[in-house]
Enzyme design. Sequence first.
Site, PDB file in Angstrom:
ATOM      1  N   LYS A 280     102.866 -24.716  40.831  1.00  0.00           N
ATOM      2  CA  LYS A 280     101.589 -23.992  40.787  1.00  0.00           C
ATOM      3  C   LYS A 280     101.086 -23.910  39.356  1.00  0.00           C
ATOM      4  O   LYS A 280     101.868 -24.025  38.410  1.00  0.00           O
ATOM      5  CB  LYS A 280     101.801 -22.562  41.314  1.00  0.00           C
ATOM      6  N   ARG A 354     105.515 -22.642  55.828  1.00  0.00           N
ATOM      7  CA  ARG A 354     105.592 -23.175  57.198  1.00  0.00           C
ATOM      8  C   ARG A 354     106.923 -23.887  57.448  1.00  0.00           C
ATOM      9  O   ARG A 354     107.414 -23.917  58.569  1.00  0.00           O
ATOM     10  CB  ARG A 354     104.387 -24.094  57.448  1.00  0.00           C
TER      11      ARG A 354
HETATM   12  N1  BES Z   1     102.274 -18.571  49.212  1.00  0.00           N
HETATM   13  C1  BES Z   1     101.256 -19.534  49.131  1.00  0.00           C
HETATM   14  C2  BES Z   1      99.918 -19.047  49.669  1.00  0.00           C
HETATM   15  C3  BES Z   1      99.218 -18.060  48.789  1.00  0.00           C
HETATM   16  C4  BES Z   1      98.578 -18.452  47.636  1.00  0.00           C
HETATM   17  C5  BES Z   1      99.180 -16.737  49.164  1.00  0.00           C
HETATM   18  C6  BES Z   1      97.922 -17.516  46.857  1.00  0.00           C
HETATM   19  C7  BES Z   1      98.498 -15.814  48.397  1.00  0.00           C
HETATM   20  C8  BES Z   1      97.879 -16.192  47.238  1.00  0.00           C
HETATM   21  C9  BES Z   1     101.649 -20.763  49.960  1.00  0.00           C
HETATM   22  O1  BES Z   1     103.001 -21.080  49.950  1.00  0.00           O
HETATM   23  C10 BES Z   1     100.942 -21.919  49.376  1.00  0.00           C
HETATM   24  O2  BES Z   1     101.215 -22.246  48.258  1.00  0.00           O
HETATM   25  N2  BES Z   1     100.035 -22.497  50.155  1.00  0.00           N
HETATM   26  C11 BES Z   1      99.274 -23.611  49.714  1.00  0.00           C
HETATM   27  C12 BES Z   1      99.226 -24.596  50.858  1.00  0.00           C
HETATM   28  C13 BES Z   1      98.619 -25.903  50.472  1.00  0.00           C
HETATM   29  C14 BES Z   1      99.518 -26.647  49.527  1.00  0.00           C
HETATM   30  C15 BES Z   1      98.397 -26.696  51.734  1.00  0.00           C
HETATM   31  C16 BES Z   1      97.877 -23.111  49.357  1.00  0.00           C
HETATM   32  O3  BES Z   1      97.340 -22.261  50.078  1.00  0.00           O
HETATM   33  O4  BES Z   1      97.344 -23.551  48.356  1.00  0.00           O
HETATM   34 MN    MN Z   2     103.549 -22.238  48.288  1.00  0.00          MN
END
Ligand code: BES
Ligand code: MN
Length: 502
Positions: A280, A354
Site C-alpha cells: 500500500k 477475501r
Molecule cells: N483492507 C482493505 C480495504 C480497505 C482499504 C478498508 C481502506 C478500509 C480502508 C482491503 O484489504 C484492500 O486492500 N482492498 C483493496 C482491494 C483491491 C486490491 C481489489 C482495495 O479496496 O483497494
Molecule cells: Mn488489503
Amino acid sequence: MEFLVKNVSPEKQRTACVVIGVFESRRLSSAGEDLNKLSEGYLDALLRKGDIEGKIGQVLLLHHVPNILSERILLVGCGKERELTEKHYKQIIRKTVLTLNDTGAREAICFLSELHVNARDSYWAVRQAIETAHDLNYRFDQFKTHKKNTRRPLRKLTFNVSMRKDLQQAELALRHANAVSSGVSICKDLANMPPNVCTPRYLAKQAQALTMRFDKITTEILDIAQMSELKMNSYLAVAQGSVNPAYMSVIHYNGGTSDQKPVVLVGKGLTFDSGGISLKKPAAMDEMKYDMAGAASVFGTLQAVAELDLAINVIGILAAAENMPSSKAYRPGDILTTMSGQTVEVLNTDAEGRLVLCDALTYAERFTPECVIDIATLTGACISALGHEISALVSPHKGITHELLVASNQSSDKAWQLPMDDKYQDLLKSPFADMANVGGPSAGTITAACFLSRFTKAYIWAHLDIAGTAWVSGKNKGATGRPVSLLTQFIINKTLDKKNDS
Ligand code: BES
Ligand code: MN
Ligand code: ZN
C-alpha cells in the site's frame, strides 16, 4: 457511569440536577412546564429575558431555582419541536452528557428521553440515549502516560419516560443498551490496540479468555498446523509473509438447545494489512491496524449476547492473520487451492481479505448454520460508494437481507443493500485458475462479495462491508464499535422469532 430508567414527575425530584428541554423559540417541554409552575414562573421569566433560545447546542445551568428540591436545573436546547430528527436527538443527548460531566453534579435525572422523535418510541429513545452516553465516555488511554480524567464525573444518570406503560420497554432498552455498549467498548478496545500488540495470537488469547467470563462460551483455537490439515491454503497464503503466525478463533456461545442451528458470524481479522507484495501507499497505512475490525465486532457481539444471556446458539469466527511483504510472502501470479477445492489466481496481494474469509466461510459449513454473516473491512470501494455513515450489505438471500435491514433501522446502526447480480461474476474470470482474486476497477464492493458468494453456497449468507464505518480518521481517530449494535439487534430479533414460532 450507571444508568437507570424511571417514570416520575419532575417536581418531586430531589437530586443534584434535573435536565429539561427547551424548544425554539423559548418554549418549555412539558416536564419543564411542571417545574415552571412550581417555581412560580421563574423559568418562563428567564426564557423571556432571552437567556436561552432553545437552539440545539445551547445549554443553561441554573442553581437554587425557587421551590425546586433539586440543586440544579439544566436547560438544554432541543430546536424546533416538530423537526426533531434522530441526528438532533443524539446531538442533544451528547451535549447533555458533556455538560453534566462539567457541572460537578454526581447524579442527574434527564427528561429528554421523553422527546418525540418521528417514528420512534420510548424504547428507542432510552436505548439511543444510553448507547450515546456510553460512547461519549469511552477512552482508549492505556498507552498514555498521563491520563486525562474528568474532575467530578457524573456517576448516575436516570432517564425518565413520560408514561407508566412505557416503563417495561424502557427497562428492556436499558438492558439492551448496556449489553450492546459493553460489546461496543470491547470491540473498540481490540480495534484501537496497536498492531504490534494486537496480533493474531493476541486475538486468540482474548477469545480464549472469554470462556473464563461466561459459562455458556467455549472457544477453539486453530493454529497453522490445524488449518493446513484442513487445506485452508488460501487463508494461510495471506499469512505466510508474516512472522506473526495466523490463528483462527472459533467462539461458541451455547445459549440454545443443542439441536438448534447456530447463527455464525465470521469476522475479517487482518491485524495489519500492509498490502503485502502489492504494498500500500504510506498515507494512512497505520489505519490498516483496523483491518481486524470485523473480527473485533464479532467478538463484541458475542460478549453482548452472552451478557444478555440470550437463548440462542451463536458461533463467532475470528479469521486472524497479518498481511506482510517478505521473501516468504505470497505473490501476484500465485495460484491457491482453497479449502473448497476451487482455485484462485492472485492478481493483487492487497485483496487478501477475501482470501482469508473464503476458507473461514467454507469452514463454517461444518456447523450446519441457520445463517452466516461475514463482517469485513473489505474494500476501499465501499467508502467511495457509501462514505463513512452507512455499511454495505450484500446478499443473494431476501430473507436475511430484510432481517438485517430491519435490525439496522431498529439499532440506528445503518446499512444499505448493494445489488448482487450474476453478471458481475464475469469480472472475476481468470485465464489460469477458477477465478481471480480481484475484479477490476469498477464495482469493487460487489465483485468482492461475488468472490465470497462462491464459497457460501451451502447456507443462507450475507456480507457486511464495514470499510467506511468501522473507524473514524483525523484528529478524533478511533474505532466506532460498529456494527455490534446491528448484529446484536439481529440476534435479539432471532430469539423473539423463536418464541413466536413455538
Ligand atoms: N483492507 C482493505 C480495504 C480497505 C482499504 C478498508 C481502506 C478500509 C480502508 C482491503 O484489504 C484492500 O486492500 N482492498 C483493496 C482491494 C483491491 C486490491 C481489489 C482495495 O479496496 O483497494
Ligand atoms: Mn488489503
Ligand atoms: Zn485488508
